[in-house]
Design a protein around this motif. Structure first.
Motif, PDB file in Angstrom:
ATOM      1  N   UNK A   1      -1.052  16.574   7.452  1.00  0.00           N
ATOM      2  CA  UNK A   1       0.360  16.478   7.791  1.00  0.00           C
ATOM      3  C   UNK A   1       0.834  17.780   8.447  1.00  0.00           C
ATOM      4  N   UNK A   2       1.419  17.639   9.648  1.00  0.00           N
ATOM      5  CA  UNK A   2       1.902  18.802  10.399  1.00  0.00           C
ATOM      6  C   UNK A   2       3.425  18.941  10.357  1.00  0.00           C
ATOM      7  N   UNK A   3       4.115  17.800  10.258  1.00  0.00           N
ATOM      8  CA  UNK A   3       5.587  17.833  10.253  1.00  0.00           C
ATOM      9  C   UNK A   3       6.103  16.594   9.529  1.00  0.00           C
ATOM     10  N   UNK A   4       7.207  16.757   8.791  1.00  0.00           N
ATOM     11  CA  UNK A   4       7.789  15.631   8.084  1.00  0.00           C
ATOM     12  C   UNK A   4       6.998  15.279   6.837  1.00  0.00           C
ATOM     13  N   UNK A   5       7.419  14.202   6.170  1.00  0.00           N
ATOM     14  CA  UNK A   5       6.752  13.737   4.961  1.00  0.00           C
ATOM     15  C   UNK A   5       6.150  12.355   5.217  1.00  0.00           C
ATOM     16  N   UNK A   6       4.949  12.162   4.702  1.00  0.00           N
ATOM     17  CA  UNK A   6       4.220  10.919   4.929  1.00  0.00           C
ATOM     18  C   UNK A   6       3.732  10.365   3.597  1.00  0.00           C
ATOM     19  N   UNK A   7       4.075   9.108   3.314  1.00  0.00           N
ATOM     20  CA  UNK A   7       3.582   8.446   2.114  1.00  0.00           C
ATOM     21  C   UNK A   7       2.378   7.583   2.488  1.00  0.00           C
ATOM     22  N   UNK A   8       1.259   7.834   1.818  1.00  0.00           N
ATOM     23  CA  UNK A   8       0.015   7.110   2.082  1.00  0.00           C
ATOM     24  C   UNK A   8      -0.350   6.300   0.843  1.00  0.00           C
ATOM     25  N   UNK A   9      -0.606   5.013   1.047  1.00  0.00           N
ATOM     26  CA  UNK A   9      -0.974   4.132  -0.052  1.00  0.00           C
ATOM     27  C   UNK A   9      -2.280   3.425   0.274  1.00  0.00           C
ATOM     28  N   UNK A  10      -3.276   3.586  -0.609  1.00  0.00           N
ATOM     29  CA  UNK A  10      -4.550   2.871  -0.447  1.00  0.00           C
ATOM     30  C   UNK A  10      -5.277   2.810  -1.778  1.00  0.00           C
ATOM     31  N   UNK A  11      -5.950   1.686  -1.991  1.00  0.00           N
ATOM     32  CA  UNK A  11      -6.795   1.494  -3.166  1.00  0.00           C
ATOM     33  C   UNK A  11      -6.037   1.750  -4.472  1.00  0.00           C
ATOM     34  N   UNK A  12      -4.767   1.342  -4.490  1.00  0.00           N
ATOM     35  CA  UNK A  12      -3.976   1.495  -5.700  1.00  0.00           C
ATOM     36  C   UNK A  12      -3.433   2.889  -5.927  1.00  0.00           C
ATOM     37  N   UNK A  13      -3.678   3.798  -4.992  1.00  0.00           N
ATOM     38  CA  UNK A  13      -3.191   5.168  -5.121  1.00  0.00           C
ATOM     39  C   UNK A  13      -2.094   5.416  -4.089  1.00  0.00           C
ATOM     40  N   UNK A  14      -1.156   6.265  -4.457  1.00  0.00           N
ATOM     41  CA  UNK A  14      -0.045   6.584  -3.559  1.00  0.00           C
ATOM     42  C   UNK A  14       0.167   8.089  -3.548  1.00  0.00           C
TER      43      UNK A  14
END
Length: 318
Positions: A83-96
């Motif tokens: 992540x270089x700028x801003x906030x990013x929510x990543x969701x995969x395989x039951x994890x967030x």
């Protein structure tokens, strides 16, 4: 450097164009802007040897890779997000995970996942093959969707290294040999940072993974030594050759195959580089630990499909 942008397109075409772009650069997926009327996005792509880096910048959106997208993909790239700028929510395989600037997360294109950002966002993605990770991370699925903080420990080193390499790659085209070395360095540091920071529940698993990384580093440091072998590696770590085999049993190659592959790769790099054109093939082979020219020629042909001489001639001609 490749550059794609929605900037000059009619408003009604921006989203469909962007979805075509990200599906081509990364893998089939769909972006759904939070505000279609104000949506803008762009991506820059640069190559590091055989590895691609892509910096995607976008207005707020939700990006989804669903099961239907996954079945359309024959290959299985992994995506290392920085992540270089801003906030990013990543969701995969039951994890967030919620990523802030400098944080890292790994995603697997073979499985559905979601990226969500509610503000303008800039993310650097390193596109890795399954083979890139196989010999560094025996169980990459353990990492999927797990945030690695870019503000402390080894993960901070991996984050800074990847960001620095991107600044270099986006300003000038790097020779393949340099690009491959830099890409390999990022993957090695990323793997080491996972071992150093992961909360592994099974202690023996953590020890085995860490030991594999240590052994790989030892092999890299001694590739030029003609005496390097599985036996001498085992001796250097005070373990038996049988236990060394057990440590690498979950991987795709033995230590002996690792040594041979890496020596051949380094020889091939020099054979296709005009800087080494005055060195004989035998000199190059012997400088990387081979001690029999006939044996070298045979194993080189088995791996690359050409004799060392023909390989050099073809590469330098092109």
């Amino acid at each position: 450097m490749q550059h794609y942008t929605t900037r000059d397109l009619p408003a009604g075409l921006k989203v469909s164009y962007w979805n075509d772009v990200i599906s081509d650069v990364f893998a089939p997926m769909e972006a759904k802007p939070l505000d279609r009327d104000r949506f803008e996005a762009e991506v820059d792509c640069a190559k590091l040897g055989k590895t691609w880096l892509a910096n995607a910048r976008s207005s707020p959106a939700i990006v989804q890779r669903n099961p239907g997208h996954c079945v359309k993909t024959r290959e299985r790239p992994y995506f290392l997000h920085l992540q270089l700028k801003g906030r990013l929510k990543v969701t995969q395989d039951g994890r967030e995970s919620m990523l802030d600037r400098g944080d890292l997360v790994l995603a697997d294109s073979a499985m559905p996942y979601t990226l969500r950002y509610e503000e303008d966002c800039s993310t650097l993605v390193m596109i890795l093959t399954a083979g890139d990770l196989a010999n560094r991370l025996p169980a990459p699925d353990d990492l999927l969707g797990v945030k690695m903080s870019g503000r402390e420990g080894m993960a901070a080193t991996a984050s800074s290294l990847l960001a620095g390499i991107w600044e270099e790659a986006r300003t000038r085209e790097l020779p393949d040999t340099i690009g491959e070395t830099l890409a390999s360095a990022v993957m090695d540091v990323f793997a080491a940072s996972w071992i150093a920071t992961a909360n592994v529940q099974v202690a023996e698993s953590a020890v085995s993974i860490s030991r594999r990384i240590q052994i790989r580093r030892h092999v890299e440091a001694h590739l030029r030594d003609p005496d390097l072998s599985a036996r001498t590696v085992a001796g250097a770590f005070g373990i038996s050759p049988r236990y060394l085999h057990i440590i690498f049993a979950s991987g795709e190659e033995t230590v002996s195959n690792l040594i041979l592959r890496r020596r051949l790769e380094e020889c091939a790099k020099q054979l296709r580089d005009a800087v080494w054109a005055r060195r004989t093939i035998t000199e190059i082979a012997f400088s990387w630990g081979f001690n029999n020219a006939t044996h070298f020629a045979r194993v080189f042909r088995e791996r690359y499909g050409l004799s060392p001489r023909d390989y050099r001639a073809a590469q330098l001609a092109s």
